[in-house]
Design an enzyme around this catalytic site. Structure first.
Site, PDB file in Angstrom:
ATOM      1  CG  ASP A  77      48.829 142.412  23.462  1.00  0.00           C
ATOM      2  OD1 ASP A  77      48.986 141.228  23.121  1.00  0.00           O
ATOM      3  OD2 ASP A  77      49.167 142.844  24.585  1.00  0.00           O
ATOM      4  CG  HIS A  87      55.847 143.479  24.481  1.00  0.00           C
ATOM      5  ND1 HIS A  87      55.263 144.694  24.770  1.00  0.00           N
ATOM      6  CD2 HIS A  87      54.986 142.530  24.940  1.00  0.00           C
ATOM      7  CE1 HIS A  87      54.096 144.492  25.368  1.00  0.00           C
ATOM      8  NE2 HIS A  87      53.912 143.189  25.480  1.00  0.00           N
ATOM      9  CG  ASP A 115      46.966 140.337  25.978  1.00  0.00           C
ATOM     10  OD1 ASP A 115      46.362 141.070  25.180  1.00  0.00           O
ATOM     11  OD2 ASP A 115      48.200 140.267  26.006  1.00  0.00           O
ATOM     12  CG  HIS A 140      50.524 143.405  28.015  1.00  0.00           C
ATOM     13  ND1 HIS A 140      50.129 142.145  27.626  1.00  0.00           N
ATOM     14  CD2 HIS A 140      50.388 143.468  29.356  1.00  0.00           C
ATOM     15  CE1 HIS A 140      49.784 141.454  28.706  1.00  0.00           C
ATOM     16  NE2 HIS A 140      49.924 142.241  29.758  1.00  0.00           N
TER      17      HIS A 140
END
Length: 370
Positions: A180, A143, A268, A182
């Site tokens: 991931d 991120h 996740d 996200h």
């Protein structure tokens, strides 16, 4: 059996965050948690390593650490002003420079070590020292924007590793596959105008960040077409992830002709992760790894490097990670998933899977993947 490098360092488990309750800063009506802190805790990754030690998988891998990434290496992605501010805050007790990225004293050095693990892992693969490699990086990185850390990520680990490899002439063409849950907004931003780095993110739509990850962001300038986002609706499970791999992701990677496949490997999307609403299982991550390994054997001499990103279930992440490393190494040392039967029952029904498949058809048409 393959020679798999496993890059880790106990000091990365010592990264500490601030006064949070989940993803909310404590204060007002938000009470402190008894355990305290962000969901990004050391326990998910420490327990993976512990499980590997107990099963004997650690002994089948080439365990290594790495040097802290130096300023010159970090500066290939991050501006000097950001690095100097980070270092100054780290030296004087810690703080928070971005969004949900608190760090304590010495946090700069730990984050630079985390980046160094990814740098060394990718170099080891490209130099032929190992067949493939896994970096147990913490804090994570996908991120982090060049000048703004966010989403628990303080430095752009994989971006730094790839820019380092490019600068040293170790490879030219890369694929970053980010599974991931996200959106990998930091990695996307770093390579958005680079035609040699194909970035692919498969993620839960509008989870985090709330304003990035749309399919129509394809790249900029010379990099137009070298970014692919596959936003999935909440509830997508095992079958949808594998269908996305086979129908869209594999053909796109093959067409790019990379010299190495780099995976931003978050766990996740798993069923019981507290920060997502997806239904992946340890076997999902095993099968996706198997697919990537087979493709890499076919197109880039088996060169795969993975960096550990998210995944916030202390109970389940170790089994997901063990499954991935079983596939990477071919060691034949198995850790049975104790939740496999229950999670198989929780998968979407046939009508839901047909709906998700229709979403993938739309994405396949949009990307014109053949």
């Amino acid at each position: 059996m393959r020679k798999t490098g496993f890059f880790w360092d106990e000091k990365c488990f010592w990264h500490s965050g601030g006064n949070y309750a989940g993803t909310l800063p404590v204060g007002g009506l938000v009470q402190p948690l008894a355990a305290g802190g962000l969901p990004e805790s050391p326990e998910t990754k420490r327990r993976l390593k512990n499980l590997m030690d107990v099963t004997g998988l650690s002994g089948a891998l080439d365990l290594r650490t790495a040097a802290v990434a130096d300023i010159e290496t970090l500066a290939r992605v991050h501006p000097a002003s950001f690095l100097s501010d980070f270092k100054a805050a780290s030296d004087t007790g810690g703080g928070e420079l971005g969004l949900r990225t608190p760090f304590g004293q010495g946090g700069f050095e730990i984050a630079a070590l985390s980046a160094g693990l990814s740098v060394a892992a990718l170099e080891a693969v490209l130099r032929g020292e190992v067949d493939n490699a896994y970096a147990l990086s913490r804090p994570p990185g996908h991120h982090c924007l060049p000048d703004f850390p966010n989403g628990f990520c303080l430095l752009a680990n994989l971006g730094i590793a790839i820019r380092n490899a490019q600068a040293k002439g170790l490879a030219k063409r890369f694929v970053v596959l980010d599974w991931d849950v996200h959106h990998g907004n930091g990695t996307e931003a770093i390579f958005l105008d680079d035609p040699d780095v194909l970035t692919i993110s498969i993620h839960q739509e509008r989870n985090y960040p709330l304003d990035t990850g749309d399919a129509d962001v394809r790249g900029e300038g010379k990099g137009q077409g070298a970014n692919m986002n596959l936003p999935l609706p909440p509830g997508a499970g095992h079958a949808t992830y594998l269908e996305a791999m086979e129908r869209i992701i594999l053909p796109a990677i093959r067409a790019h002709e990379p010299e190495v496949i780099v995976v931003a490997n978050g766990y996740d999307a798993a069923v019981i992760d507290p920060l997502s609403c997806m239904l992946a299982t340890a076997d999902t991550f095993r099968q996706m790894t198997r697919i990537v390994m087979a493709l890499a054997d076919d197109i880039c001499d088996g060169r795969v490097m993975m960096a550990h990103e998210g995944g916030y279930s202390e109970v389940y992440v170790p089994f997901c990670g063990h499954a991935v490393l079983e596939e990477m190494s071919g060691a034949g040392i198995h850790a049975a998933d104790p939740l496999a039967e229950a999670f198989a029952i929780r998968q979407p029904n046939a009508k839901a899977e047909a709906f998700f498949s229709d979403q993938l058809s739309d994405l396949s048409d949009f990307f014109n993947v053949k």
